[in-house]
Write a protein that holds these residues in place. Structure first.
Motif, PDB file in Angstrom:
ATOM      1  N   SER A 347       0.841  -1.200   0.000  1.00  0.00           N
ATOM      2  CA  SER A 347       0.000   0.000   0.000  1.00  0.00           C
ATOM      3  C   SER A 347       0.877   1.251   0.000  1.00  0.00           C
ATOM      4  N   PRO A 348       0.332   2.398  -0.405  1.00  0.00           N
ATOM      5  CA  PRO A 348       1.094   3.649  -0.314  1.00  0.00           C
ATOM      6  C   PRO A 348       1.586   3.946   1.104  1.00  0.00           C
ATOM      7  N   TRP A 349       0.754   3.659   2.096  1.00  0.00           N
ATOM      8  CA  TRP A 349       1.188   3.860   3.484  1.00  0.00           C
ATOM      9  C   TRP A 349       2.439   3.038   3.768  1.00  0.00           C
ATOM     10  N   GLU A 350       2.429   1.776   3.376  1.00  0.00           N
ATOM     11  CA  GLU A 350       3.594   0.917   3.625  1.00  0.00           C
ATOM     12  C   GLU A 350       4.818   1.407   2.857  1.00  0.00           C
ATOM     13  N   GLY A 351       4.607   1.881   1.633  1.00  0.00           N
ATOM     14  CA  GLY A 351       5.726   2.408   0.863  1.00  0.00           C
ATOM     15  C   GLY A 351       6.331   3.646   1.497  1.00  0.00           C
ATOM     16  N   LEU A 352       5.500   4.543   2.017  1.00  0.00           N
ATOM     17  CA  LEU A 352       6.004   5.755   2.662  1.00  0.00           C
ATOM     18  C   LEU A 352       6.663   5.450   4.002  1.00  0.00           C
ATOM     19  N   VAL A 353       6.098   4.501   4.740  1.00  0.00           N
ATOM     20  CA  VAL A 353       6.734   4.101   6.009  1.00  0.00           C
ATOM     21  C   VAL A 353       8.146   3.590   5.746  1.00  0.00           C
ATOM     22  N   ALA A 354       8.317   2.789   4.706  1.00  0.00           N
ATOM     23  CA  ALA A 354       9.629   2.227   4.388  1.00  0.00           C
ATOM     24  C   ALA A 354      10.631   3.308   4.029  1.00  0.00           C
ATOM     25  N   GLN A 355      10.173   4.412   3.427  1.00  0.00           N
ATOM     26  CA  GLN A 355      11.119   5.436   2.967  1.00  0.00           C
ATOM     27  C   GLN A 355      11.265   6.611   3.919  1.00  0.00           C
ATOM     28  N   LEU A 356      10.204   6.959   4.644  1.00  0.00           N
ATOM     29  CA  LEU A 356      10.248   8.127   5.521  1.00  0.00           C
ATOM     30  C   LEU A 356      10.246   7.772   7.001  1.00  0.00           C
ATOM     31  N   GLY A 357       9.793   6.572   7.343  1.00  0.00           N
ATOM     32  CA  GLY A 357       9.645   6.196   8.734  1.00  0.00           C
ATOM     33  C   GLY A 357       8.277   6.577   9.255  1.00  0.00           C
ATOM     34  N   GLU A 358       7.710   5.713  10.083  1.00  0.00           N
ATOM     35  CA  GLU A 358       6.348   5.939  10.550  1.00  0.00           C
ATOM     36  C   GLU A 358       6.234   7.152  11.458  1.00  0.00           C
ATOM     37  N   ASP A 359       7.340   7.542  12.112  1.00  0.00           N
ATOM     38  CA  ASP A 359       7.293   8.675  13.036  1.00  0.00           C
ATOM     39  C   ASP A 359       6.939   9.982  12.341  1.00  0.00           C
ATOM     40  N   GLN A 360       7.234  10.082  11.044  1.00  0.00           N
ATOM     41  CA  GLN A 360       6.951  11.312  10.309  1.00  0.00           C
ATOM     42  C   GLN A 360       5.556  11.337   9.703  1.00  0.00           C
ATOM     43  N   LEU A 361       4.826  10.244   9.870  1.00  0.00           N
ATOM     44  CA  LEU A 361       3.543  10.109   9.195  1.00  0.00           C
ATOM     45  C   LEU A 361       2.386  10.110  10.181  1.00  0.00           C
ATOM     46  N   SER A 362       1.264  10.644   9.750  1.00  0.00           N
ATOM     47  CA  SER A 362      -0.002  10.527  10.464  1.00  0.00           C
ATOM     48  C   SER A 362      -1.039  10.082   9.446  1.00  0.00           C
ATOM     49  N   TYR A 363      -2.175   9.569   9.928  1.00  0.00           N
ATOM     50  CA  TYR A 363      -3.125   8.952   9.008  1.00  0.00           C
ATOM     51  C   TYR A 363      -4.571   9.249   9.391  1.00  0.00           C
ATOM     52  N   ALA A 364      -5.383   9.447   8.356  1.00  0.00           N
ATOM     53  CA  ALA A 364      -6.840   9.498   8.514  1.00  0.00           C
ATOM     54  C   ALA A 364      -7.453   9.036   7.204  1.00  0.00           C
ATOM     55  N   VAL A 365      -8.514   8.243   7.272  1.00  0.00           N
ATOM     56  CA  VAL A 365      -9.109   7.708   6.051  1.00  0.00           C
ATOM     57  C   VAL A 365      -9.986   8.744   5.351  1.00  0.00           C
ATOM     58  N   GLY A 366     -10.709   9.552   6.109  1.00  0.00           N
ATOM     59  CA  GLY A 366     -11.502  10.630   5.524  1.00  0.00           C
ATOM     60  C   GLY A 366     -12.844  10.213   4.972  1.00  0.00           C
ATOM     61  N   CYS A 367     -12.851   9.276   4.053  1.00  0.00           N
ATOM     62  CA  CYS A 367     -14.084   8.807   3.446  1.00  0.00           C
ATOM     63  C   CYS A 367     -13.794   7.501   2.724  1.00  0.00           C
ATOM     64  N   GLY A 368     -14.812   6.898   2.155  1.00  0.00           N
ATOM     65  CA  GLY A 368     -14.635   5.663   1.405  1.00  0.00           C
ATOM     66  C   GLY A 368     -14.778   5.902  -0.092  1.00  0.00           C
ATOM     67  N   ASN A 369     -14.421   4.898  -0.878  1.00  0.00           N
ATOM     68  CA  ASN A 369     -14.645   4.977  -2.327  1.00  0.00           C
ATOM     69  C   ASN A 369     -15.102   3.642  -2.909  1.00  0.00           C
ATOM     70  N   ASP A 370     -15.606   2.767  -2.030  1.00  0.00           N
ATOM     71  CA  ASP A 370     -16.050   1.461  -2.503  1.00  0.00           C
ATOM     72  C   ASP A 370     -17.329   1.572  -3.319  1.00  0.00           C
ATOM     73  N   ARG A 371     -17.442   0.735  -4.324  1.00  0.00           N
ATOM     74  CA  ARG A 371     -18.690   0.599  -5.070  1.00  0.00           C
ATOM     75  C   ARG A 371     -19.662  -0.287  -4.303  1.00  0.00           C
ATOM     76  N   PHE A 372     -19.105  -1.282  -3.603  1.00  0.00           N
ATOM     77  CA  PHE A 372     -19.903  -2.229  -2.829  1.00  0.00           C
ATOM     78  C   PHE A 372     -19.501  -2.134  -1.363  1.00  0.00           C
ATOM     79  N   GLU A 373     -20.283  -2.752  -0.503  1.00  0.00           N
ATOM     80  CA  GLU A 373     -19.922  -2.776   0.911  1.00  0.00           C
ATOM     81  C   GLU A 373     -18.599  -3.531   1.094  1.00  0.00           C
ATOM     82  N   PRO A 374     -17.774  -3.120   2.078  1.00  0.00           N
ATOM     83  CA  PRO A 374     -16.458  -3.742   2.259  1.00  0.00           C
ATOM     84  C   PRO A 374     -16.569  -5.252   2.468  1.00  0.00           C
ATOM     85  N   LEU A 375     -15.773  -5.989   1.730  1.00  0.00           N
ATOM     86  CA  LEU A 375     -15.848  -7.443   1.712  1.00  0.00           C
ATOM     87  C   LEU A 375     -15.659  -8.023   3.112  1.00  0.00           C
TER      88      LEU A 375
END
Length: 807
Positions: A347-375
């Motif tokens: 995932s992009p999060w995992e890619g950024l953690v590998a390059q920048l370190g998790e300490d520099q990152l914060s996260y929020a999902v904000g909203c969804g974009n699924d066409r169907f309910e989450p599997l």
């Protein structure tokens, strides 16, 4: 060979193979789906793991024929690991409409770009002894009623736009396979279209490979054989077998015609090595380091930097807010027959953690974009019944890891008829939050969902055909259930097969989710406000960009536009990372600093995206499709439903040859981003155009040479593009057409001369009445630059005579 033996190899034995002829020592031919990996003989869901490469539109965005040839060679390794001999790829249908659900799988709106990339792909694949099967021949530019729709296309448009990638594949790459499309062409199914399969493909182009049907895409016996369809897929035979034997004996199919089809099949078997391949069929999951590296490199080269006001590359010390529905979910591929079980997903999060370190990152999902309910996920028990009523004792009990199934060909270890069975799936669900959850089910077959014994979603009682599972399934039926956080609920899914329209499959998917709300966007705003840079990962996924279903429009699904606007207001350094299979409307474009389109780049998605964001790799992509301001600007958009999406079984290609950038040029319309556009982390200039047209009068050959200079401070790449304009033509022609290009990588300050070659076809248009290509006398203008809207270098050349070219 006996008549029975000949007929036996003209249809499949099962879903993925052509039968052996034991008496003569002829081995079994096996095929596997592509085009962004080799799935093997398993279902679209699960199965042996495979490498997931960038999808077609991402490959198109690289504009790099050499890279595509590398990918083709790597895919040959993948096909061999699945014990197969042919890959059902590449897909080269044209991006006629920005809403085609399968655009992600195809290269471009432009036939020349599509054709050149297809040639590289096929050469890479077949250079390793694996057969290519270029598809879908022809006119499959929409997924709406695609198995019955008639694409109404005039011959000039066919010749100049839609047939070009196939023609190049035959004439320049020597493809060994062609797959007919599901649709009709001007009223006749392509699988039994004599003009298409014999007159054009074999007689005019000199094709000596095989034509196979798309799965369940042939509908007759004598008609398909006589028209030029060699192989009916899948097996067992439906319109061949004894029916074909009877047709030969009755004289409806001549012995000579039958032998042509058999010879083509045997020639293919010899080419791919299946003729004497008697090894036991084995499939392996080979996770190769060199494939990982290639996928990561290709993913970065496919990324198109659309806007950059200095926020990229990210500074190493920056505090980065990682926001959006695609941030922690690896969107690596589109949906449909291109799906496979990837070795892994970054995932992009995992890619950024590998390059920048998790300490520099914060996260929020904000909203969804699924066409169907989450599997719904987790280990589940599946009981199979040898009837369609869930009656009696189960004949087989299995397990699966999520609430989806795609049953085709072989079900429950062969203990049930794959078209006549029922199943009961037992699972559990423990919500993280309390609230009214949505429970969704869609199915190719009848299905119900129970939560703690209560019927919540019913796609059984009033099942109605919709736009799922290749148009064999219903649209999602959604119910609600009030659930408490931390409590475990029993979930039961009941399923039974039903009569199918075209494709013999059984499938369902069930999801449970708590809807996102205002609080989630508010949390994203707080997260963005407390960071130096906000990176918003938005777009679509393989539920939207999928075979079997077109998009309703090009607005971002859900509340994603609202999310971007809110984050951009909270943080002036907002970076938008798009993952879609095509363009989207961007009402927030003036409020964000950066937009980068990263498509679906395969299993290394997060690493490739992080490479681009941090600057460890150049965003090397250029748009293979025009991005309009709005869906209504697209050439296929019309108030006339017969133009799109189709009406009463016909879809009329009213725009003719004016597809993509040709349409915008014709109307003088400025798109959001033009065809061929893309920025980088350095800048380039093109200069010193010289043209050698000494051979133009005699044979139509011209060369143009320019100097390309990296005028920036770091290494990078650009695409030099050459367009041809016919100054005055007797027939309507586009204002300009792409006819040559070159991907050029240079160090900072480096210059290089680049020569682009044109032949007579580069200047010709097709004369339908006379059945030839024509280069008229008069002036032609060569335009060279770095996108279809940035062509600073021009030169005019002149012919005094006409030149007629054969088909």
């Amino acid at each position: 060979m006996t008549l029975e033996e000949k007929v036996s190899i003209l249809s499949g034995e099962d879903f993925w193979s052509v039968p052996a002829v034991a008496r003569l020592g002829i081995g079994k031919l096996r095929v596997t789906d592509g085009p962004n990996g080799a799935r093997g003989g398993g279902s679209l869901i699960g199965g042996v793991k495979s490498a997931s490469f960038p999808v077609g539109i991402a490959i198109g965005a690289t504009w790099n024929v050499a890279l595509v040839e590398e990918i083709g060679a790597a895919l040959a390794d993948e096909v061999k690991s699945k014990g197969a001999h042919m890959l059902l790829a590449p897909t080269v249908n044209i991006h006629r409409s920005v809403t085609n659900g399968r655009n992600f799988e195809c290269y471009s709106e432009d036939p020349f770009l599509s054709a050149e990339l297809a040639v590289g792909y096929i050469k890479g694949l077949q250079g390793q002894g694996i057969g290519a099967t270029i598809k879908h021949f022809v006119g499959n530019e929409s997924e709406i009623e695609r198995t019955t729709m008639s694409s109404e296309i005039d011959e000039r448009s066919l010749r100049e736009i839609y047939l070009i990638p196939f023609e190049w594949a035959v004439k320049k790459a020597g493809t060994w396979g062609v797959m007919s499309s599901y649709n009709r062409l001007n009223g006749t199914f392509t699988s039994e279209h004599n003009w298409l399969l014999t007159t054009v493909l074999r007689n005019e182009w000199g094709y000596d490979g095989i034509v196979m049907s798309d799965w369940f895409g042939s509908h007759s016996t004598a008609e398909t054989i006589n028209a030029g369809l060699d192989l009916e897929m899948p097996g067992p035979a439906r319109d061949r077998g004894q029916k074909l034997i009877d047709a030969v004996n009755a004289g409806a199919v001549s012995a000579e015609t039958l032998d042509k089809r058999v010879t083509a099949m045997l020639r293919l078997m010899e080419r791919v090595g299946s003729l004497d391949d008697h090894r036991p069929h084995q499939e392996q999951a080979n996770d190769r380091p060199e494939h990982r590296a290639l996928i990561r490199r290709a993913g970065a080269e496919a990324a198109v930097l659309l806007k950059n006001n200095g926020a990229l590359p990210l500074k190493p010390e920056s505090r980065v807010a990682v926001i959006g529905p695609n941030a922690k979910r690896a969107q690596i591929m589109g949906g449909g027959s291109a799906q496979l079980n990837a070795h892994y997903r970054v995932s992009p999060w995992e890619g950024l953690v590998a390059q920048l370190g998790e300490d520099q990152l914060s996260y929020a999902v904000g909203c969804g974009n699924d066409r169907f309910e989450p599997l719904l996920r987790g280990t589940m028990t599946v009981e199979y019944f040898a009837n369609e009523k869930l009656a009696g004792e189960p004949v087989h009990i299995g397990t699966q890891e999520d609430a989806q199934a795609f049953w085709i060909g072989h079900v429950a270890d062969g203990k049930v008829d794959p078209l006549h069975f029922s199943a009961r799936v037992r699972a559990t669900y423990t919500p993280e939050k309390s609230g009214t959850h949505r429970v969704g089910i869609y199915s190719a077959g009848f299905a119900k969902v129970f939560v703690d014994g209560k019927l919540v979603a019913d796609a059984w009682t009033s099942w109605t055909k919709g736009r799922t599972f290749f148009e064999e399934g219903c649209d999602e039926v959604v119910g609600t259930a009030d659930l408490e956080a931390g409590r475990t609920y029993d979930v039961t899914i009941e399923f039974a097969t039903k009569h199918f329209a075209t494709l013999g499959l059984a499938a369902f998917a069930c999801g449970i989710g708590l809807p996102f709300g205002d609080a989630d966007i508010a949390e994203a705003v707080r997260t963005a406000r407390n960071a130096d840079v906000a990176v918003v990962f938005i777009g679509r996924n393989g539920e939207w960009d999928t075979e079997g279903s077109d998009l309703p429009g090009i607005e971002l699904p859900g509340r994603q536009n609202e999310l971007v606007a809110a984050v951009a207001q909270a943080n002036p350094n907002t970076v938008v990372v798009l993952q879609t299979g095509g363009p989207v409307e961007m009402p927030w474009i003036n409020s964000v600093r950066v937009v980068v389109q990263t498509w679906y780049p395969g299993q290394e998605a997060g690493n490739a995206i992080a490479d681009v964001l941090t600057g460890s790799a150049e965003p090397g992509g250029r748009l293979p499709q025009t991005f309009p301001v709005r869906w209504s600007d697209n050439p296929a958009h019309s108030q006339d439903r017969e133009v799109y999406p189709g009406l009463e079984g016909k879809v009329r290609y009213e725009e003719g040859i004016f597809v993509g950038y040709r349409h915008y040029d014709r109307l003088g319309m400025t798109p959001l981003y033009p065809f061929g556009f893309g920025l980088g982390y350095t800048t380039f200039s093109v200069s010193d155009l010289t043209v050698d047209d000494r051979g133009f009068e005699a044979d139509g050959n011209v060369t143009a040479t320019v100097t390309v200079t990296n005028t920036g401070a770091r290494a990078g790449s650009t695409v030099v593009q050459l367009y041809v304009s016919d100054t005055e033509s007797s027939s309507p022609r586009p204002a300009k057409e792409l006819k040559a290009f070159a991907k050029v990588a240079l160090e900072a300050g480096e210059s290089r001369q680049v020569t682009l070659t044109l032949d007579a076809r580069s200047f010709a248009f097709f004369r339908t009445e006379a059945k030839h290509w024509l280069v008229e006398s008069g002036d032609f203008t060569l335009r060279i630059g770095q996108s279809s809207a940035d062509l600073p270098l021009t030169a005019t050349i002149k012919r005094s005579t006409i030149l007629m070219l054969p088909v």
